[in-house]
Design an enzyme around this catalytic site. Structure first.
Site, short mmCIF file in Angstrom:
data_model
loop_
_atom_site.label_atom_id
_atom_site.label_comp_id
_atom_site.label_asym_id
_atom_site.label_seq_id
_atom_site.Cartn_x
_atom_site.Cartn_y
_atom_site.Cartn_z
N GLU A 120 -4.27 -6.69 8.46
CA GLU A 120 -5.09 -7.15 9.59
C GLU A 120 -4.19 -7.03 10.81
O GLU A 120 -3.23 -7.77 10.94
CB GLU A 120 -5.52 -8.61 9.39
CG GLU A 120 -6.34 -8.86 8.16
CD GLU A 120 -7.72 -8.23 8.23
OE1 GLU A 120 -8.14 -7.81 9.32
OE2 GLU A 120 -8.36 -8.11 7.17
N CYS A 166 -6.52 -12.61 17.46
CA CYS A 166 -6.71 -11.20 17.11
C CYS A 166 -8.10 -10.71 17.49
O CYS A 166 -8.31 -9.53 17.72
CB CYS A 166 -6.47 -11.00 15.62
SG CYS A 166 -7.47 -12.11 14.61
P1 NAP Z 1 4.40 -9.57 13.98
O1 NAP Z 1 5.58 -9.65 14.85
O2 NAP Z 1 3.98 -8.23 13.53
O3 NAP Z 1 4.72 -10.51 12.74
C1 NAP Z 1 3.77 -10.72 11.72
C2 NAP Z 1 4.46 -11.25 10.51
O4 NAP Z 1 5.31 -10.23 9.96
C3 NAP Z 1 5.36 -12.44 10.76
O5 NAP Z 1 5.24 -13.34 9.71
C4 NAP Z 1 6.74 -11.83 10.78
O6 NAP Z 1 7.74 -12.75 10.46
C5 NAP Z 1 6.58 -10.79 9.71
N1 NAP Z 1 7.58 -9.75 9.73
C6 NAP Z 1 8.06 -9.07 10.78
N2 NAP Z 1 8.97 -8.17 10.37
C7 NAP Z 1 9.07 -8.30 9.03
C8 NAP Z 1 9.85 -7.66 8.02
N3 NAP Z 1 10.70 -6.71 8.31
N4 NAP Z 1 9.68 -8.05 6.73
C9 NAP Z 1 8.80 -9.02 6.41
N5 NAP Z 1 8.06 -9.66 7.33
C10 NAP Z 1 8.18 -9.30 8.61
O7 NAP Z 1 3.13 -10.23 14.64
P2 NAP Z 1 3.02 -11.64 15.38
O8 NAP Z 1 3.74 -11.52 16.65
O9 NAP Z 1 3.36 -12.77 14.48
O10 NAP Z 1 1.46 -11.74 15.62
C11 NAP Z 1 0.82 -11.17 16.70
C12 NAP Z 1 0.08 -9.93 16.30
O11 NAP Z 1 -0.72 -10.20 15.17
C13 NAP Z 1 -0.89 -9.47 17.37
O12 NAP Z 1 -0.72 -8.10 17.54
C14 NAP Z 1 -2.26 -9.80 16.80
O13 NAP Z 1 -3.29 -8.95 17.22
C15 NAP Z 1 -2.05 -9.70 15.35
N6 NAP Z 1 -2.98 -10.56 14.64
C16 NAP Z 1 -3.95 -9.98 13.90
C17 NAP Z 1 -4.84 -10.78 13.22
C18 NAP Z 1 -5.93 -10.19 12.38
O14 NAP Z 1 -6.56 -10.92 11.61
N7 NAP Z 1 -6.21 -8.92 12.46
C19 NAP Z 1 -4.74 -12.17 13.27
C20 NAP Z 1 -3.75 -12.71 14.05
C21 NAP Z 1 -2.87 -11.89 14.72
P3 NAP Z 1 8.76 -13.33 11.58
O15 NAP Z 1 7.94 -14.14 12.50
O16 NAP Z 1 9.70 -14.12 10.78
O17 NAP Z 1 9.35 -12.14 12.25
#
Ligand code: NAP
Length: 676
Positions: free
Chosen positions: A258, A297
């Site tokens: 997602e 999102c």
């Molecule tokens: P993100 O930076 O991509 O992080 C998402 C998750 O991935 C976090 O738990 C992060 O952990 C983890 N992660 C990052 N690098 C990783 C790695 N190398 N190995 C394992 N896990 C890793 O996104 P975010 O900033 O939290 O969220 C914002 C984004 O999410 C926005 O773009 C939004 O549109 C999207 N979003 C989508 C939905 C949907 O349902 N489609 C819902 C909510 C948000 P850490 O925090 O520890 O780095």
């Protein structure tokens, strides 16, 4: 100020952060507040604990056992939600944001609990669809079944919904019978940690069913195998990186993504200023821009309105956005809190600047805005910002840049085809909305835009009092979208549970299929019992128990009496010549409902007993006309039993009416509630 520790829960132990931990700041004050992460976490032991302890514990339970577990867990969280609210203010969220995250998450769990009880069997195997006839005589049949994967579900979540984000994945996973390891985003993991502690403290969860990683995931993904699932929510960049993990590719590990999404909202051509739809549109757009400070999102990023209405939309939206009070989310009257972190604020301003290369900012100035009860410099505050793009056809950044904050771009359309083309420029989104009172507009958008969006939300004067909002994913409905949105799908009721199960095609004899599905399949054994089935309690009835009734001859007088008694004097029952002209009938025929009534008269046992009520008929088919002089008899077989509550359960009976030649005249499934 001393930092509090956010721990992980691994293989039955709470593990505190170590020196590798990352600091987490309070979103409102900017001060360091907590720390999370432990480089020593034994991720392989966690995976083994889930696979060897959690999985078997969950798989011993039936779907109904696990649905009851979900209901109890949701009830427990509900009792303790104030503690979650109190902690969650530190993420910058307001009380109404908590309603979406915390109450929304608990509500999602309740819905899955109820769907599990109502739509899934009290068994270990879920039957997916009907029996397929694979042979002429019905001795070789097919049936699809779903059974829980025997691995572990790794849930990686975004920072914006620390509770809902966990529970919307956890509920279908546990209902499927699969253990989960939850890894929340570090920025808000302290709220998720509290929710996990509460669930574990309830003592309801079987050992190994739920583990938590606060901080980095370490090399966990490198150890995943073919029975495991990753369900990821976050940015497209991270999704791309994670789904390319060699173990995930080599072992065909399911990867549900997602991602971000450039969601659009279209103002219908009919919704001119002065209509209820125009006001509704302004309200929805403003709410979607500012709820959770735009960190949603599903938030509206692109506002698509008829060209002649652009000025009116800018005027009305600016007026509404100007009323949104920004500040400390704990204070009464504050409508928008802070972004989650200073880093997130920097990112939003950078992305807004990029959008600004193609569009003009017509509302909101990040260098000048009021913040109540907090410091605009220290906290991660930004104002709502509305951009207008005069040339959306040549522009690109407005269609591919997600500023994950209260930022949206307004653009004009010439006609509906143009509006659909602009909505689809997002290259795959979670949701698009259309505010229109014209059903033809809605249908044209559904045809033109359906393939590009995971959800289409239509709203107008008829539905606006009860509509749930453009931005709210509902547990009953699919959440996810194609392309840029990640290509994943979550929730959608039982559909979401199947993501954690394997679908298997089963082929074999009726007897084999009945045994596997605990549902009687025509052609398999029938057993008779000396006592009438209506005198036997729910627990005493066995699948396949069958009653063959005596026969009853239908007379012309029966047909006449029934016709005049009910008022159903349709010509096929009354006029022999007219009936003969009809290709379906040989002449005057008995009413189908007369046959059903006579069937009940043949199989019923009249005394007070364990059958409490007849609650319906399914799949009724009239297959061969019955004429005066024909005789019918009934076969009644216990097809399936589903417990409903502590007092009674539902019995599904397979009913066949045959005539004197053994031809099937009618077939259906009868539902009764039977006392235990
Ligand atoms: P993100 O930076 O991509 O992080 C998402 C998750 O991935 C976090 O738990 C992060 O952990 C983890 N992660 C990052 N690098 C990783 C790695 N190398 N190995 C394992 N896990 C890793 O996104 P975010 O900033 O939290 O969220 C914002 C984004 O999410 C926005 O773009 C939004 O549109 C999207 N979003 C989508 C939905 C949907 O349902 N489609 C819902 C909510 C948000 P850490 O925090 O520890 O780095």
């Amino acid at each position: 100020m001393s930092l509090f520790d956010v721990s992980s829960f691994a293989a039955g132990q709470w593990i505190a952060p170590d020196e590798s931990a990352r600091q987490i700041a309070n979103a409102v004050t900017g001060e360091a507040m907590a720390r999370a992460g432990n480089a020593q976490l034994d991720v392989e032991a966690m995976l083994e604990h889930a696979r060897n302890v959690g999985g078997p514990n969950l798989r011993r339970m039936t779907f109904h056992d696990r649905a009851r577990l979900l209901k109890a867990l949701a009830g427990h969280l509900n009792q303790h939600k104030q503690a979650l609210y109190d902690l969650s203010f530190n993420t910058g969220a307001t009380q109404s944001d908590h309603m979406i995250d915390i109450d929304g998450g608990i509500g999602t769990m309740f819905v899955f609990a109820s769907k599990g009880r109502r739509e899934m069997p009290d068994a270990h195997i879920y039957l997916d669809g009907d029996v397929e006839q694979l042979s002429r005589n019905g001795t070789f049949l097919g049936q699809h079944i779903c059974t829980p994967l025997q691995g572990v579900a790794v849930h990686i979540n975004a920072f914006n919904f620390p509770v809902w984000g966990m529970l919307e994945k956890l509920a279908p996973t546990l209902l499927a019978g699969v253990p989960a390891i939850v890894k929340p985003a570090t920025a808000t993991c302290y709220v998720t940690e509290l929710a996990v502690r509460l669930m574990l403290q309830s003592g309801l969860l079987p050992e190994g069913a739920l583990q938590l990683v606060s901080g980095g995931l370490g090399p966990m993904l490198d150890h995943l195998g073919m029975q495991d699932v990753v369900s990821f929510t976050g940015s497209a960049d991270t999704a791309l990186k994670l789904r390319a993990t060699p173990a995930i590719l080599n072992n065909s590990v399911r990867f549900i993504a997602e991602q971000d999404s450039l969601n659009a909202s279209v103002l219908g051509p009919d919704a001119t200023p002065g209509t209820p739809e125009f006001d509704l549109f302004i309200k929805e757009v403003s709410r979607e821009m500012t709820t959770k400070a735009g960190q949603k999102c599903t938030a509206i990023r692109r506002i698509i309105a008829p060209e002649p209405q652009i000025d009116a939309v800018i005027g009305a939206l600016s007026q509404r956005l100007a009323k949104v009070q920004i500040g400390d989310p704990r204070l009464e009257g504050i409508k928008m809190g802070a972004l989650v972190s200073a880093a997130q604020k920097r990112d939003v301003l950078e992305k807004a600047a990029l959008i600004g290369t193609e569009a003009t900012r017509v509302f909101g100035n990040p260098d000048q805005f009021d913040v109540t009860g907090a410091s605009a410099e220290d906290g991660a505050f930004v104002p709502p910002m509305l951009y207008h793009c005069a040339d959306p056809d040549t522009a690109e950044r407005i269609h591919d840049t997600e500023a994950f904050g209260p930022v949206a771009t307004l653009m004009g359309y010439r006609d509906l085809d143009h509006a659909v083309a602009l909505a689809n420029r997002g290259q795959g989104s979670l949701v698009a909305s259309v505010i229109t009172n014209d059903a033809d507009v809605a249908r044209d958008v559904a045809i033109g835009a359906g393939a590009y969006h995971g959800r289409l939300y239509f709203n107008n004067r008829a539905s606006m009092q009860e509509a749930t909002g453009h931005g709210s994913p509902l547990p009953h409905m699919v959440h996810g979208g194609p392309g840029r949105a990640g290509g994943g799908e979550e929730m959608g009721g039982v559909r979401g549970v199947k993501h954690y199960m394997q679908r298997t095609a089963i082929q074999g004899s009726p007897e084999i299929l009945s045994a596997i599905g605990t549902r009687w399949v025509p052609g398999s054994d029938e057993h008779s019992h000396p006592e009438h089935p209506f005198t036997r309690r729910f627990g005493d009835l066995a699948i396949g128990d069958t009653l063959h009734t005596g026969s009853r001859t239908i007379t012309l007088q029966d047909i006449e009496t029934f016709a005049h008694f009910t008022g159903d004097t349709f010509y096929a029952h009354m006029d022999d010549e007219a009936a003969k002209r009809n290709p379906f009938f040989p002449g005057r025929v008995a009413h189908g409902y007369l046959l059903l009534s006579f069937a009940a008269g043949l199989f019923v046992q009249p005394d007070e007993g364990p059958v409490l009520a007849n609650t319906g008929l399914d799949n009724l088919r009239f297959m061969k006309p019955v004429v005066a002089g024909d005789s019918i008899q009934v076969r009644l077989t216990v097809k399936q039993k589903t417990p409903r509550n502590d007092e009674y359960g539902e019995v599904r009976w397979h009913v066949t009416l045959t005539n004197q030649d053994g031809d099937v005249a009618a077939e259906y499934e009868l539902l009764t509630m039977n006392a235990y």
